[in-house]
Design an enzyme around this catalytic site. Structure first.
Site, mmCIF file in Angstrom:
data_model
loop_
_atom_site.group_PDB
_atom_site.id
_atom_site.type_symbol
_atom_site.label_atom_id
_atom_site.label_comp_id
_atom_site.label_asym_id
_atom_site.label_seq_id
_atom_site.Cartn_x
_atom_site.Cartn_y
_atom_site.Cartn_z
ATOM 1 N N HIS A 284 16.079 14.320 -16.307
ATOM 2 C CA HIS A 284 16.730 13.474 -15.425
ATOM 3 C C HIS A 284 15.837 13.671 -14.292
ATOM 4 C CE1 HIS A 284 20.766 14.056 -17.119
ATOM 5 N NE2 HIS A 284 20.525 15.372 -17.494
ATOM 6 N N LYS B 7 -6.255 3.609 0.062
ATOM 7 C CA LYS B 7 -5.499 3.551 -0.955
ATOM 8 C C LYS B 7 -6.026 3.367 -2.315
ATOM 9 C CE LYS B 7 -1.656 3.300 -1.332
ATOM 10 N NZ LYS B 7 -0.718 1.880 -1.091
ATOM 11 N N GLU C 235 1.235 -0.397 -13.288
ATOM 12 C CA GLU C 235 2.513 -0.988 -12.556
ATOM 13 C C GLU C 235 2.551 -2.556 -13.265
ATOM 14 O OE1 GLU C 235 2.268 1.135 -8.162
ATOM 15 O OE2 GLU C 235 1.118 -1.009 -8.527
ATOM 16 N N SER D 266 -6.287 -1.306 -1.184
ATOM 17 C CA SER D 266 -5.471 -1.921 -0.274
ATOM 18 C C SER D 266 -6.348 -2.786 0.662
ATOM 19 C CB SER D 266 -4.623 -1.190 0.519
ATOM 20 O OG SER D 266 -3.793 -1.763 1.479
#
Length: 468
Positions: free
Chosen positions: A156, A283, A290, A277
Site C-alpha cells: 500500500h 532540477k 516517466e 528544467s
C-alpha cells in the site's frame, strides 16, 4: 500505368479512395520481408516447373536489385500502387520486363501479406527477447552488488518489512523471465507459413508449400487455407506479450521515479538518462522512466484496437485487417526503444545504501518480528499482534521507534520480553529470519541469483540458435 488488377474495372479509382485505402505509407516497413518471401516463392515456382527455371532466375535477380534500390532509398513508393506488394511488383516489372508478372503465380496478396508479417514478427520476437535478456543482466548485476543492502519493503506504499534490495530487484528479473518465456512460447505460432493458401482456398498450381517453408526457415505450414489468410492471433499474442512487458517496465518506472525523489532519496539515475528544467536550474528530472510509464498506454491501446478489429470478422480476408499493421509497428518501436534505454539506465544507477538503511532504522517495519518473537514464547499470534499494536502506538505517541525503547518499556506490554529482543529487532536479523524458498534472507537471495543466472544462460543459448 493502370492497376495491376484493373482488368475488370471500367473507371479509375477515386483519388480519395486511393488515399484512404492505400497502406504503402506504413507497410513499406515490410519491404525486406516481402522480397524475402518472394525469393523463396519464385524459387519454388521454378523448381516445381510452374514457370521456367530461367524465368525464375531472372525474377530472383530482379528482386535482389529492387531490394538494393529500396535499401539505398532509390525507389519511390506510390500511393497509387496501394501497398508494398504492388509497389515491389511494379518496380520488378520495370526492372526486368513482363516476365516479372509471373512472380505472383500461385499466390495472393492475402497469403503474401500474412507471410510478410510472420517474417517480420519472427525477427522482432527474437530481438525483443534479447533486449529483455540484457535488462535482466543489468538487474542481476545490481542485485549482486547489493546483496547486503537493506531497504523497506512496501505494501500500500506504506513501509511493511525490511528486505534486501537484491531481493526487490530479483522480483523484476522474475517478471522479465515470464516475459521472455511468453515470447519464446509464441515464437512457435509465429513461425508457421501461410503462403500457398492463395486468396482463401488454395491454388490450382502444383505448388510445394513445405519447400517454401523450408527455404524461409519456418517450422511448418498452416493446415487450413481460410485460417492461413485470416489468422491474426499471432499479432494479438505479440501485442499482449508486449503489453505485459510494458506493465512490468511501468511498475519499475514508478519506483525509479519515487526512489529518485528527494523524499525517498534511495537512488540517483545517471545524468545521461535525465533532463533538466528550462526555468528551474536545480532540477534533475527522471524523464526516461516517466515517458516509458506514459507510453504503456499506447501499447495497451494497440492490443485492444486489434482485438476490436477482429471481433465478429467473417472468414476469410477483409479489408478491416489492413488495420493490423500500424499498431504492430508502433508497438515494436515503442517496446524496443524502452528496452534499449532501460538496461544502461539500470546499469548506471547509483544506489544510496546509507539512505535506505536510515529508512529501515526509522520505522516500525520490524514489528511483525517481535510479534513472531512472542509467539515463540508461547503467546497465540492474535494476542501477540494486539500487544505489538499497542507497543507501536506507544512508540508513536512518545516519538520513539522500536529500537529506541528500553527493555523496561517492552516489559510494560509483556513479561515475555527479554534482552535478546534487541537482536531480533536488528534489520539484518529481520531479513535473514525469512529463510524460506523465495524469501529475502541472504542465503535464499544468493540461491535465487544462481537460478536467475541459469535461466539467463538458457535464454542466451536459445538466442544463439538464430542467425536470421
Amino acid at each position: 500505368m493502370s492497376k495491376l488488377w484493373g482488368g475488370r474495372f471500367t473507371k479509375p479509382t477515386n483519388q480519395l479512395v486511393e488515399e484512404y485505402t492505400a497502406s504503402i505509407l506504413f507497410d513499406k516497413e515490410l519491404a525486406e520481408e516481402d522480397i524475402q518471401g518472394s525469393l523463396a516463392h519464385v524459387k519454388m515456382l521454378g523448381r516445381s516447373g510452374i514457370i521456367p527455371e530461367a524465368d525464375a532466375a531472372v525474377i530472383a535477380e530482379g528482386l535482389t536489385k529492387v531490394l538494393a534500390k529500396i535499401k539505398a532509398g532509390e525507389l519511390a513508393f506510390s500511393v497509387g500502387d496501394e501497398d508494398i506488394h504492388m509497389n515491389i511488383e511494379k518496380a520488378l516489372i520495370a526492372e526486368i520486363g513482363p516476365v516479372g508478372g509471373k512472380l505472383h503465380t500461385g499466390r495472393s496478396r492475402n497469403d503474401q501479406v500474412a507471410t510478410d508479417m510472420h517474417l517480420y514478427l519472427r525477427k522482432r520476437t527474437v530481438e525483443i527477447a534479447g533486449l529483455l535478456h540484457k535488462l535482466q543482466e543489468a538487474l542481476l548485476a545490481q542485485a549482486e552488488a547489493n546483496l547486503d543492502t537493506i531497504l523497506p519493503g512496501y505494501t500500500h506504499l506504506q513501509r511493511a518489512q525490511p528486505i534486501l534490495l537484491a531481493h526487490h530487484l530479483l522480483a523484476y528479473v522474475s517478471m522479465l523471465e515470464r516475459d521472455i518465456g511468453r515470447f519464446r512460447d509464441s515464437y512457435k505460432r509465429v513461425n508457421v507459413l501461410p503462403l500457398g493458401a492463395g486468396a482463401l482456398a488454395g491454388t490450382t498450381f502444383p505448388i510445394d508449400r513445405h519447400f517454401v517453408a523450408e527455404q524461409l526457415g519456418f517450422d511448418g505450414v498452416y493446415e487450413n487455407s481460410l485460417d492461413a489468410v485470416s489468422d491474426r492471433d499471432f499479432i494479438v499474442e505479440f501485442l499482449a506479450n508486449s503489453s505485459l512487458v510494458m506493465a512490468h517496465l511501468s511498475r519499475l518506472c514508478e519506483e525509479l521515479v519515487l526512489w529518485s525523489s528527494t523524499e525517498f532519496g534511495f537512488i540517483e539515475l545517471d545524468d545521461a538518462f535525465c533532463t533538466g528544467s528550462s526555468i528551474m536550474p536545480q532540477k534533475k528530472n527522471p524523464d526516461v522512466p516517466e515517458l516509458v510509464r506514459g507510453k504503456t498506454g499506447r501499447v495497451y491501446g494497440h492490443l485492444i484496437g486489434l482485438l476490436t478489429v477482429l471481433k465478429a470478422l467473417p472468414l476469410a480476408y477483409n479489408k478491416d485487417m489492413q488495420e493490423d499493421k500500424e499498431g504492430m509497428f508502433d508497438t515494436v518501436r515503442t517496446l524496443e526503444g524502452a528496452l534499449q534505454l532501460f538496461a544502461p539506465m539500470i546499469a548506471t544507477m547509483k544506489v544510496r545504501t546509507e539512505r535506505m538503511r536510515q529508512a529501515v532504522n526509522r520505522d516500525f517495519s520490524n514489528a511483525t518480528d517481535i510479534a513472531d518473537y512472542l509467539v515463540t514464547k508461547g503467546l497465540p499470534f492474535r494476542q501477540a499482534h494486539e500487544v505489538i499494536g499497542r507497543l507501536v502506538l506507544y512508540g508513536i505517541e512518545h516519538d520513539k521507534f522500536l529500537l529506541d525503547l528500553t527493555l523496561a518499556e517492552f516489559r510494560e506490554f509483556s513479561e515475555l520480553f527479554d534482552e535478546n529482543i534487541f537482536e531480533v529487532l536488528q534489520p539484518e536479523h529481520v531479513v535473514n529470519a525469512r529463510n524460506v524458498y523465495g524469501g529475502t534472507a541472504r542465503t535464499q537471495v544468493e540461491a535465487a541469483l544462481g537460478r536467475a543466472r541459469q535461466n539467463a544462460a538458457a535464454t542466451a543459448e536459445w538466442m544463439a540458435g538464430f542467425d536470421r
